[in-house]
Design a protein around this motif. Structure first.
Motif, short mmCIF file in Angstrom:
data_model
loop_
_atom_site.label_atom_id
_atom_site.label_comp_id
_atom_site.label_asym_id
_atom_site.label_seq_id
_atom_site.Cartn_x
_atom_site.Cartn_y
_atom_site.Cartn_z
N THR A 41 46.57 41.58 43.07
CA THR A 41 45.63 40.75 43.65
C THR A 41 45.57 40.54 44.97
N LEU A 62 43.47 42.98 46.21
CA LEU A 62 42.07 42.67 46.09
C LEU A 62 41.54 41.49 47.08
N SER A 63 42.48 40.66 47.58
CA SER A 63 42.41 39.70 48.63
C SER A 63 42.19 40.26 50.10
N ALA A 92 38.47 41.89 49.72
CA ALA A 92 37.63 40.88 49.86
C ALA A 92 37.48 40.16 51.20
N ILE A 123 39.69 38.53 52.67
CA ILE A 123 40.49 37.05 52.57
C ILE A 123 41.58 37.01 53.00
N LEU A 124 42.10 37.93 53.17
CA LEU A 124 43.57 38.08 53.52
C LEU A 124 43.90 39.04 54.50
N VAL A 146 32.99 38.71 44.38
CA VAL A 146 34.27 38.87 43.58
C VAL A 146 34.16 38.11 42.19
N ASP A 166 39.12 40.30 39.23
CA ASP A 166 40.68 40.10 39.31
C ASP A 166 41.03 39.55 37.83
#
Lengths: 349, 318
Positions: free
Chosen positions: B47, B50-51, B54, B56-57, B89, B168
């Protein structure tokens, strides 16, 4: 985001309904207090306008015709009436007394005037006093024409009524002949509190001073000045309470929707879009509460002991305040919503 | 046609005051049109990957490139645009907004991007029809089954017709009947011009994928006989975050077990003397090392595979 905000309002409608009712009560109190403030200002203006004088002459050094305890000779009116610029001059006796009736004592303002002269009542039913022993009463006293009442031990018969002649926090006014008023206030001595004129005297006797209607209003307003300041202060507190209610509801909603906000941010919603949605929600709550409050205030206003003036300006001002309250309240939730980490969206259920 | 390239991706964050590194040097190349499965147990970092994909991280090191765009270098408006238009997502647990209908949930990202209401509604209706929910447009998530909610979530992810779709644990909350429809749908999304990356621990998804990336550290490596090892004082036996396949028994000397803190410091967890063992949890449960082991004095260890260690310690391990 406005669609999301509207749907959230529907989704949590019970909570928002409670918030609207609570805020509406607060706003209604605010509106009623504003109405009281406006009513006090208005009654002062009205009573001075009822007399309709261009100048009010009182003993030199005194504060004004409604607040003085210093009398002047009533026949000064005859002397003043002959002065250049004066078309008419009449004496008025103004004082505070009590009216005795079956249900008990009632405080009243008394204006004694020369029948046919300046200072007579704006009669709405019946007629004006034409001789001693007669009076016109403000309708708030609820006295029917023909009823005899007692003021200071003197029996007086109601011959007419007048609407909205009050001052000093809605105190109703009665209009008598000046002879009756002098009998009550001065044991029949030919004295008066003021001489009112039509036209402006070009010179004023040394023992007297002339006041404009505006100065008389200011003097009459002075005793209620602290009361008005208190009303305005409480009003601000009420707006803050309303903001607090809206803010707490919006903040609670934000806390419950943190994952939604995280998803919105993760899918590219801007912070301004999030704020727009929150602000819309808070403003809708606040403005709806203001509208409900307007209706509520109109229902409650007649129950007050003195006339409240719920003006369109006051309602518009309340709506504007509601708008500001909503925007300020939404800022509380905004900070939390914008700070949400979009990674929260990836959390499991 | 954009390819996805992940190079040396390392993610670190603070977890309860300790420095956690769920992803360490992860590398991946995916040509356009493929469906890739990141498979592994909970906590293996799928995950987290994936973040990062995306946007996001932000990783501690490494790069993510999608087509011509270096995702890990994006900031501000460019990052928002990437999240909005390039990537879609499908979140675990659906993450639908409960107050919105299925159609409105799909419209939400479109409206947030400034799409006109009419156009957003048409697009949402088309997508929901595509995922087989034409007759459920006005239903709220609470009135939909898990599989239907997941399909709404997929439709929402497709709102901007993204070139990269991330899912996810898309089958985590579904029963076996619902899983089938969702799997078929995910498979159909991977095609020309689009990459689908799915993070899952669900073995059933493997046949769907063009490629399966195993994220869980190899629990037990190849079997081998016990091995004697010697360490100098200060020498590291294994690092926190490493994959681990051996259990160590201290024969002589002393080993300290320390955990790296988020502020850069270390916390001493324990000191192991002769006759004690350490490092068994990582190979046993397929986890990364949760602490660092370091020799304090000249130390001799015997390293065992987990199977050998169990056989020799029947009294402790059964």
């Amino acid at each position: 985001m406005w669609l999301v905000s509207l749907r959230d309002l529907q989704w949590r409608r019970r909570r928002f309904l409670i918030a609207v009712v609570a805020t509406a009560l607060v706003f209604a109190m605010s509106l009623l207090m504003a109405g009281a403030d406006a009513g006090l200002t208005s009654e002062t203006r009205r009573i001075v306008d009822v007399v309709g004088a261009d100048r009010w002459l009182v003993a030199r050094g005194t504060s004004g015709p409604f607040t003085t305890v210093t009398a002047i000779p009533a026949d000064a009116a005859d002397q003043l009436g002959r002065l250049p610029g004066v078309r008419r001059a009449d004496p008025l006796v103004i004082f505070h007394s009590t009216l005795r009736r079956a249900s008990g004592l009632k405080d009243v303002n008394v204006i004694g005037y020369r029948p046919g002269g300046l200072g007579g009542p704006p009669v709405s039913t019946g007629r004006a006093p034409a001789a001693t022993g007669e009076l016109v009463a403000d309708t708030r006293l609820g006295l029917p024409i023909g009823r005899t009442v007692d003021i200071g031990g003197r029996p007086l018969r109601v011959v007419g009524t007048a609407d909205g002649v009050t001052y000093y926090f809605g105190g109703p006014t009665v209009f008598l002949s000046i002879a009756d008023a002098q009998g009550l206030a001065f044991r029949g001595q030919p004295l008066a509190m003021t001489v009112v004129t039509k036209g402006v005297p070009q010179a004023v006797p040394a023992a007297l001073q002339a006041m404009t209607p505006a100065q008389v209003r200011t003097d009459l307003d002075r005793p209620s000045k602290n009361g008005k300041a208190t009303i305005q202060f409480l009003n601000v507190l009420l707006w803050l309470v309303a903001a607090g209610i809206i803010a707490s509801i919006v903040y609670l909603s934000v806390l419950e929707r943190l994952r939604d906000f995280a998803v919105f941010k993760a899918t590219g919603a801007s912070s301004s879009a999030l704020y727009g949605g929150l602000a819309l929600q808070a403003v809708l709550l606040s403005v709806t509460a203001a509208l409900v409050a307007t209706g509520l205030a109109h229902v409650l206003a007649p129950g007050f002991p003195f006339a409240l003036e719920l003006t369109a300006v006051a309602v518009l001002r309340l709506l504007l305040i509601a708008l500001v309250v909503g925007l300020v309240a939404s800022l509380v939730g905004l900070r939390r919503a914008v700070a949400v980490d979009p990674a929260l969206a990836f959390g499991g259920g | 046609m954009s390819d996805l390239t992940v190079s040396g991706l390392t993610v670190e964050y603070s977890s309860g005051g300790y420095a956690a590194r769920p992803v360490d040097g992860f590398t991946l190349d995916v040509p356009s049109g493929r469906l890739v499965l990141l498979r592994g147990a909970s906590g293996c970092g799928k995950t987290t990957v994936l973040s990062v994909l995306a946007g996001i991280l932000t990783p501690a090191a490494g790069t993510v490139r999608f087509g011509d765009v270096e995702v890990t270098a994006l900031k501000g408006h460019a990052l928002t645009q990437y999240r909005r238009h390039t990537v879609g997502v499908v979140f675990q647990a659906f993450n639908l907004v409960p107050s919105l209908s299925a159609s409105e949930n799909v419209q939400a990202p479109l409206r947030a991007a400034g799409t006109r209401p009419g156009a957003a509604r048409q697009r949402a209706e088309a997508l929901l029809a595509q995922v087989g929910l034409a007759d459920r447009m006005s239903h709220r998530p609470g009135d939909l089954s898990g599989g239907q909610q997941q399909r709404v979530a997929i439709a929402r992810a497709l709102a901007h017709d993204p070139q990269l779709v991330l899912a996810d644990e898309p089958t985590a909350h579904l029963d076996y009947i619902q899983v089938e429809g969702v799997l078929r749908l995910l498979r159909s999304l991977a095609g020309p011009g689009r990459i689908v990356v799915v993070a899952t621990h669900d073995e059933r998804l493997s046949p769907l994928a063009d490629r399966v990336v195993e994220m869980t550290p190899m629990a037990a490596g190849e079997e081998r006989p016990p091995e004697g090892l010697a360490y100098r004082p200060g020498q590291v036996i294994f690092e926190q975050g490493d994959e681990g396949d051996l259990v160590y028994v201290v024969e002589d000397g002393e080993v300290e077990i320390v955990r790296r803190l988020a502020d850069g410091g270390e916390e001493l967890l324990s000191r192991m003397g002769p006759g004690t063992y350490f490092g068994e949890l990582a190979p046993l449960f397929g986890l990364r090392r949760s602490a660092t082991a370091r020799a304090v004095a000249p130390t001799t260890l015997t390293a065992y595979t987990i199977r050998t260690f169990r056989e020799r310690n029947q009294d402790v391990w059964g």
